[in-house]
Write an enzyme that holds these catalytic residues in place. Structure first.
Site: not given
Length: 374
Positions: A36, A163, A165, A186, A190
């Site tokens: 958040i 993502s 990516e 990363y 994901k």
């Protein structure tokens, strides 16, 4: 800023038949957001509060509050009639905290936006990245599943932040049916989170959606991401606090949109009759060099006078071109971006010019070293 450590249970309506249909005696729908305090989390919180939600956010314990992006919408929880955003300590690496807060808050919608989200940093801390991004998503999904099993609150809806990516070296345009070829820890993490979400949807009937969001930026973007690094430098160079900007691959091409537009797509996914996965993108691709040109020329500067190529900012495995095909989101959700590329860049430069002016006041007063940047 106060963070609840023992928030009260959100009513007993879940035992009623209405709960199974996603309706209740509660005056507000309740959303739980991980991440958040990030860029997307802050925009999503604003959006949901505007739709009369009660919003709960999970934040990590830190010696310093990292709540700058949501300070403007924070209301002390003692002001019970106005405080519809509440914060709680938890961590995606701690499964017990996730289950405890889901049981306590009893959300109608869960948005998993938390991550170690910096691609370059993921090469430096791959283990941590995988634990938070991949296994963290699994822990949250399992917490939701076990909560549903124990309470019968089967109307809960779950959003997983994907993502672009994940597509990595797969040629553009990239859609929901394009094969993934991740090129970083990363991106690989994901991908795992994406397939965990699909698995929980298929195995347990969980209403779980993946949003495969292409690059989305804003004045709230972290300063170590290339877009914000550029616009921060533009402001500081224009004001005279900085002279050089060090960057890596200027030919990397990305599909850049505005984060405020993209969080609306997240919400739209959870309002559908059936859960599914969606690519969210502008369908335009621009290079880092193009971003530089728009940003520097906007304030009357030539980027070539200030940009220096530094090899340390090149990735071990480069992603050359990401460009999304968001036709499914446009047709099914009715979503489309409102902010274009040049408007986005100028929005970010405007904000960072104002920040640089405030910084200049501190430098002139002797509270900051003007030589921190070359």
């Amino acid at each position: 800023m106060s963070v609840d450590s023992d928030a009260p249970r959100s009513g007993s309506w879940t035992d009623s038949p209405a709960a199974a249909n996603g309706t209740s005696g509660r005056s507000h729908r309740v959303a739980l957001i991980t991440g958040i305090t990030g860029q997307d989390g802050s925009y999503l919180t604003e959006f949901l509060l505007g739709k009369d939600y009660e919003v709960h956010g999970l934040i990590r314990r830190s010696s310093n509050f990292n709540t700058q992006r949501i300070n403007h919408i924070y209301i002390d929880p003692h002001n019970t009639h106005k405080a519809r955003m509440k914060l709680h300590y938890a961590d995606l690496s701690d499964a017990s905290s996730l289950r405890r807060w889901i049981d306590t808050i009893q959300p109608d919608e869960v948005y998993n936006l938390a991550a170690q989200s910096h691609v370059a940093v993921s090469f430096e801390i791959p283990d941590y990245t995988a634990d938070v991004v991949a296994t963290g998503a699994l822990r949250l999904l399992e917490a939701v599943r076990s909560h549903v099993t124990a309470t019968g609150r089967s109307h809960i809806r779950y959003y997983q932040a994907g993502s672009s990516e994940m597509f990595g070296s797969t040629p553009p345009p990239q859609s929901e049916t394009t094969p993934f070829h991740p090129r970083s820890p990363y991106a690989a993490s994901k991908c795992a989170a994406h397939w965990y979400t699909v698995n929980y949807r298929e195995a347990y009937g969980l209403f779980a959606c993946n949003g495969i969001l292409f690059n989305h930026e804003s004045p709230r973007r972290g300063e170590n991401f290339v877009t914000r690094k550029i616009t921060r430098a533009v402001g500081r160079i224009k004001i005279g606090l900085q002279n050089k900007l060090f960057l890596g691959n200027l030919q990397a091409s990305r599909d850049w949109g505005f984060a405020g537009d993209y969080v609306e797509a997240m919400w739209m996914m959870l309002q559908q009759e059936k859960p599914d996965d969606y690519v969210v993108a502008t369908e335009e691709s621009h290079t880092v060099e193009e971003f530089l040109e728009v940003a520097f020329s906007y304030v009357g500067l030539n980027w070539q006078d200030h940009v220096v190529i530094d090899k340390r900012y090149f990735r071990p495995a480069e992603v050359d071109n990401l460009k999304g095909d968001s036709s499914k989101a446009r047709n099914v959700l009715g979503w489309k971006p409102k902010v274009g590329f040049e408007q986005l860049v100028k929005m970010m430069v405007d904000e960072d010019m104002e920040m640089a002016k405030r910084e200049k006041v501190l430098v002139d007063a002797g509270y900051m070293d003007a030589q921190q940047q070359p």
